[in-house]
Design an enzyme around this catalytic site. Structure first.
Site, mmCIF file in Angstrom:
data_model
loop_
_atom_site.group_PDB
_atom_site.id
_atom_site.type_symbol
_atom_site.label_atom_id
_atom_site.label_comp_id
_atom_site.label_asym_id
_atom_site.label_seq_id
_atom_site.Cartn_x
_atom_site.Cartn_y
_atom_site.Cartn_z
ATOM 1 N N TRP A 289 0.770 -1.209 -0.026
ATOM 2 C CA TRP A 289 0.042 0.019 0.069
ATOM 3 C C TRP A 289 0.789 1.363 -0.018
ATOM 4 C CZ3 TRP A 289 -4.146 -1.084 -1.985
ATOM 5 C CH2 TRP A 289 -5.063 -2.248 -1.482
ATOM 6 N N ASP B 128 -2.236 6.538 6.288
ATOM 7 C CA ASP B 128 -3.207 5.736 5.662
ATOM 8 C C ASP B 128 -3.600 4.777 6.892
ATOM 9 O OD1 ASP B 128 -4.695 3.549 4.488
ATOM 10 O OD2 ASP B 128 -3.211 3.113 2.889
ATOM 11 N N LYS C 272 -12.674 -1.995 6.196
ATOM 12 C CA LYS C 272 -11.966 -3.125 7.078
ATOM 13 C C LYS C 272 -12.706 -3.010 8.558
ATOM 14 C CE LYS C 272 -8.751 -3.223 3.441
ATOM 15 N NZ LYS C 272 -7.906 -2.441 2.647
HETATM 16 C C1 PLP Z 1 -7.375 -2.123 1.664
HETATM 17 C C2 PLP Z 1 -6.328 -0.895 1.844
HETATM 18 C C3 PLP Z 1 -5.904 0.045 1.042
HETATM 19 C C4 PLP Z 1 -6.919 0.156 -0.330
HETATM 20 O O1 PLP Z 1 -8.175 0.722 -0.083
HETATM 21 P P1 PLP Z 1 -9.553 1.024 -1.120
HETATM 22 O O2 PLP Z 1 -10.353 1.511 -0.160
HETATM 23 O O3 PLP Z 1 -9.698 -0.418 -1.845
HETATM 24 O O4 PLP Z 1 -8.874 1.797 -2.166
HETATM 25 C C5 PLP Z 1 -5.249 0.849 1.026
HETATM 26 N N1 PLP Z 1 -4.251 0.968 2.093
HETATM 27 C C6 PLP Z 1 -4.333 -0.020 3.133
HETATM 28 C C7 PLP Z 1 -3.349 0.235 4.218
HETATM 29 C C8 PLP Z 1 -5.423 -0.958 2.922
HETATM 30 O O5 PLP Z 1 -5.195 -1.906 3.865
#
Ligand code: PLP
Length: 357
Positions: free
Chosen positions: A100, A170, A194
């Protein structure tokens, strides 16, 4: 029958939340219609939106000088919106802790100069790298980190001191899992699917002074100012996803908030890591101090045995334990909605599997 769902995302939701949504599905309150069918400008939906924001503000102790935005495009769109909106001196620092981070780096590189100040790629991202603070650029527009690395199962437990450079995090796979001091961040963003709700809504928590600096050339929809000024109602927001997120926030609040949740998460993760560390069959490659509380990876060291484990676990109602396609092995995502009983059942099954194989 419901299973224990260890999916990394979209992930399990609290049963109580699903049941409440079911009850309200065809007729919300006195509205005579589903939340899905309502105008986003209606009084009922406005209340849902305001409640969602107020609850998140309370749960995360978000100060008044931060805005909460509910956007679309996932965390992946934030990889692009962050540099487009924060670009001033045209450079940013990144720490590369996995897939990521790399995607975020790739998007930022389209907009500004990226300086990767630390990486854990040398050991397949099994740790959080030490940061040499002298490498931080004093005039960087921001420092970006991936707070919890969903695929490799690592997380930060402390932040570098960046002085006046805003930290952008993030938090897609760890928001609301433990207490974070929001004032240490310039921007926190997270896809909801998540640890918050269904896919379709992305939470952005942004310090006010970072809004309104985008260049004229930045498209309207990609400008934080657009969404901040319109209270996340510039265009139709993902209404149903926001409604479910609100129910999750209520559930959290009712159960003692983030502090209480963190305690349970610590217990769940400790139980699982303790067992893995004591096992002769399973192992976890992550440096203990950097282990994720949300995504616990493990392997047997034998791919066929891994596959057998995943298959037999599924038959026991322990689902989605296969590791990310890029790393293999197993991964148990144990977000807020995973009850302790689910982790206990997983450990009992792992013990049984170890004894039989
Ligand atoms: C799942 C995830 C993403 C991607 O998220 P989307 O909403 O599918 O764009 C980005 N960063 C992390 C840390 C993730 O776990």
């Amino acid at each position: 029958m419901r299973v224990y769902n260890f999916s990394a995302g979209p992930a399990n939701l609290p049963l109580e939340v699903l049941e409440k949504a079911q009850k309200e599905l065809v007729d919300y309150g006195q509205a005579g219609m589903s939340v899905m069918e309502m105008s986003h400008r209606s009084a009922d939906f406005k209340e849902i939106m305001e409640d969602a924001k107020a609850l998140l503000r309370k749960l995360m102790n978000i100060p008044d000088n931060y805005k909460i935005l509910f956007l679309q495009g996932g965390a992946s769109l934030q990889f692009a919106m962050v540099p487009l909106n924060l670009k001033k001196n045209g450079k940013a620092d990144f720490i590369n802790t996995g897939a990521w981070s790399k995607k975020a780096i790739k998007e930022s590189k389209k907009v500004l100069d990226v300086n990767v100040i630390a990486s854990s790629e040398d050991k397949t991202f099994s740790y959080i790298p030490e940061i040499d603070e002298t490498k931080l650029q004093k005039d960087a527009d921001f420092l970006h980190i991936t707070q919890n690395n969903t695929i490799y199962g690592t997380r930060y437990t402390q932040l570098p001191d960046t002085g006046s450079v805003p930290v952008v995090a993030d938090m897609s796979s760890c928001i609301l899992s433990e207490e974070f001091d929001v004032t240490k961040y310039g921007i926190i963003y997270a896809g909801a699917q998540k640890n918050v709700g269904p896919a379709g809504v992305t939470i952005v928590i942004i310090r006010e002074d970072l809004i309104g600096n985008a260049a004229e050339s930045v498209p309207t929809m990609l400008n934080y100012e657009t969404h901040s000024e319109a209270d996340s109602m510039f265009n139709t927001p993902p209404t149903f996803a926001i409604y479910i997120a609100k129910l999750v926030f209520e559930w959290l609040d009712k159960n003692g908030g983030v502090k209480a949740m963190q305690k349970v998460n610590e217990e769940k993760a400790k139980m699982l890591y303790d067992y893995i560390d004591s096992s002769k069959m399973f192992s976890n490659p992550v440096t203990p101090k950097d282990r994720s509380m949300m995504n616990v990876t493990f392997v047997t060291g034998n791919e066929d045995l891994d596959a057998k484990f995943v298959k037999e676990a599924k038959a026991q109602g322990l689902c989605n334990l296969k590791g990310h396609r890029s790393v293999g092995g197993m991964r148990a995502s144990i977000y807020n909605a995973m009850p302790k009983a689910g982790v206990e059942k997983l450990i009992a099954f792992m013990k049984e599997f170890e004894a039989n194989n």
